[in-house]
Design a protein around this motif. Structure first.
Motif, PDB file in Angstrom:
ATOM      1  N   THR A 112       0.884  -1.047   0.178  1.00 40.64           N
ATOM      2  CA  THR A 112       0.063  -0.102  -0.033  1.00 40.64           C
ATOM      3  C   THR A 112       0.785   1.259   0.128  1.00 40.64           C
ATOM      4  N   LYS A 113       1.880   1.200   0.969  1.00 40.45           N
ATOM      5  CA  LYS A 113       2.708   2.434   1.119  1.00 40.45           C
ATOM      6  C   LYS A 113       3.547   2.575  -0.376  1.00 40.45           C
ATOM      7  N   LEU A 114       3.854   1.435  -1.146  1.00 37.24           N
ATOM      8  CA  LEU A 114       4.920   1.569  -2.160  1.00 37.24           C
ATOM      9  C   LEU A 114       3.850   2.157  -3.215  1.00 37.24           C
ATOM     10  N   ALA A 115       2.624   1.535  -3.349  1.00 35.69           N
ATOM     11  CA  ALA A 115       1.736   2.153  -4.657  1.00 35.69           C
ATOM     12  C   ALA A 115       1.605   3.560  -4.188  1.00 35.69           C
ATOM     13  N   ALA A 116       1.251   4.076  -3.177  1.00 38.87           N
ATOM     14  CA  ALA A 116       0.833   5.498  -2.897  1.00 38.87           C
ATOM     15  C   ALA A 116       2.384   6.243  -3.283  1.00 38.87           C
ATOM     16  N   ARG A 117       3.513   5.959  -2.827  1.00 37.60           N
ATOM     17  CA  ARG A 117       4.756   6.386  -3.274  1.00 37.60           C
ATOM     18  C   ARG A 117       5.070   6.385  -4.743  1.00 37.60           C
ATOM     19  N   MET A 118       4.844   5.189  -5.585  1.00 41.41           N
ATOM     20  CA  MET A 118       5.118   5.055  -7.119  1.00 41.41           C
ATOM     21  C   MET A 118       3.923   6.036  -7.532  1.00 41.41           C
ATOM     22  N   ASN A 119       2.652   5.998  -7.318  1.00 38.98           N
ATOM     23  CA  ASN A 119       1.776   7.069  -7.902  1.00 38.98           C
ATOM     24  C   ASN A 119       2.296   8.628  -7.614  1.00 38.98           C
ATOM     25  N   LYS A 120       2.723   8.803  -6.436  1.00 43.88           N
ATOM     26  CA  LYS A 120       3.409  10.319  -6.223  1.00 43.88           C
ATOM     27  C   LYS A 120       4.438  10.651  -7.165  1.00 43.88           C
ATOM     28  N   TYR A 121       5.237   9.494  -7.290  1.00 40.82           N
ATOM     29  CA  TYR A 121       6.647   9.703  -7.988  1.00 40.82           C
ATOM     30  C   TYR A 121       6.118   9.951  -9.595  1.00 40.82           C
ATOM     31  N   ALA A 122       5.190   9.171  -9.947  1.00 41.50           N
ATOM     32  CA  ALA A 122       4.870   9.378 -11.402  1.00 41.50           C
ATOM     33  C   ALA A 122       4.132  10.528 -11.445  1.00 41.50           C
ATOM     34  N   LYS A 123       3.084  11.191 -10.709  1.00 40.84           N
ATOM     35  CA  LYS A 123       2.624  12.424 -11.020  1.00 40.84           C
ATOM     36  C   LYS A 123       3.760  13.342 -11.090  1.00 40.84           C
ATOM     37  N   LYS A 124       4.659  13.436 -10.058  1.00 45.51           N
ATOM     38  CA  LYS A 124       5.919  14.534 -10.002  1.00 45.51           C
ATOM     39  C   LYS A 124       6.628  14.475 -11.161  1.00 45.51           C
ATOM     40  N   ASN A 125       6.863  13.399 -11.865  1.00 40.65           N
ATOM     41  CA  ASN A 125       7.660  12.968 -12.720  1.00 40.65           C
ATOM     42  C   ASN A 125       6.927  13.022 -14.095  1.00 40.65           C
ATOM     43  N   LYS A 126       5.680  13.373 -14.101  1.00 37.63           N
ATOM     44  CA  LYS A 126       4.702  13.533 -15.477  1.00 37.63           C
ATOM     45  C   LYS A 126       4.771  12.041 -15.906  1.00 37.63           C
ATOM     46  N   LEU A 127       4.523  10.962 -15.532  1.00 36.50           N
ATOM     47  CA  LEU A 127       4.705   9.753 -15.898  1.00 36.50           C
ATOM     48  C   LEU A 127       3.213   9.217 -15.983  1.00 36.50           C
ATOM     49  N   ASP A 128       2.796   8.727 -17.005  1.00 41.36           N
ATOM     50  CA  ASP A 128       1.381   8.263 -17.244  1.00 41.36           C
ATOM     51  C   ASP A 128       1.205   6.741 -16.757  1.00 41.36           C
ATOM     52  N   ILE A 129       1.390   6.646 -15.340  1.00 42.25           N
ATOM     53  CA  ILE A 129       1.391   5.394 -14.901  1.00 42.25           C
ATOM     54  C   ILE A 129       0.268   5.633 -13.411  1.00 42.25           C
ATOM     55  N   LYS A 130      -0.521   4.483 -13.349  1.00 41.32           N
ATOM     56  CA  LYS A 130      -1.404   4.327 -12.337  1.00 41.32           C
ATOM     57  C   LYS A 130      -0.918   2.844 -11.710  1.00 41.32           C
TER      58      LYS A 130
END
Length: 193
Positions: A112-130
């Motif tokens: 759960t923590k990892l998914a949240a951090r990955m989504n935050k990272y993707a948003k910050k770096n403008k990656l089209d990932i969910k």
């Protein structure tokens, strides 16, 4: 710092000569000299022997070089992203409706923590990932929804079976170290490469 300099520094810190080290790990003194002078890189088996001989971790021996090696392999992985990617991290634990429940030290809370951090990272770096999480119980159903399936380390015994079940998808096993440290960038690069 170059790997050769790190190898030499570790040898000197251990108080060993090139002759002593080359004899202990069964390579020529010239080979060791070439590694220390950066002319060649040692193979992984030799690096492990050096790490054991110097009584230091592989990370400590290779520190500074690890990023360089990772960058060579993954330099453009984010730039090569072609379209939206749905990533689901699966771990043990869950109930029949598919939502995960809290289990174990490195189980679902970490996913759960990892998914949240990955989504935050993707948003910050403008990656089209969910990134979402899923339970092993509903892997057969939820796995079909994913472009990329990530497996938490406790699913290592099921890795080959899951990989065969989803042969049309990328299935990656997250390294225990990356999972425990929530190493988002490393895990994303592995997932996308």
């Amino acid at each position: 710092m170059e790997i050769g300099k790190k190898i030499k520094e570790a040898r000197l810190k251990a108080g060993l000569t090139q002759d002593q080290v080359s004899e202990a790990i069964q390579v020529s003194r010239q080979t060791l000299s070439n590694w220390e002078n950066g002319r060649y890189y040692p193979d992984i088996a030799s690096v492990i022997k050096l790490s054991d001989l110097y009584k230091i971790s592989l990370d400590e021996l290779l520190k500074g070089e690890k990023m360089k090696l990772n960058q060579e392999v993954n330099d453009n992985v984010f730039e090569q992203l072609d379209g939206h990617k749905d990533i689901i991290i699966f771990s043990f634990g869950g109930n029949p409706n598919g939502s995960a429940i809290q289990v174990g030290d490195f189980g679902t809370p970490y996913a759960t923590k990892l998914a949240a951090r990955m989504n935050k990272y993707a948003k910050k770096n403008k990656l089209d990932i969910k990134v979402d999480i899923g339970s092993y119980i509903n892997l057969d159903k939820r796995g079909k929804e994913a472009d990329i399936i990530l497996l938490s380390p406790e699913l290592h015994a099921q890795y080959e079976e899951i990989k065969n079940m989803f042969s049309d998808k990328k299935v990656r096993l997250i390294a225990m170290r990356d999972f425990g440290l929530l190493n988002v960038e490393s895990i994303l690069k592995q997932a996308l490469s």
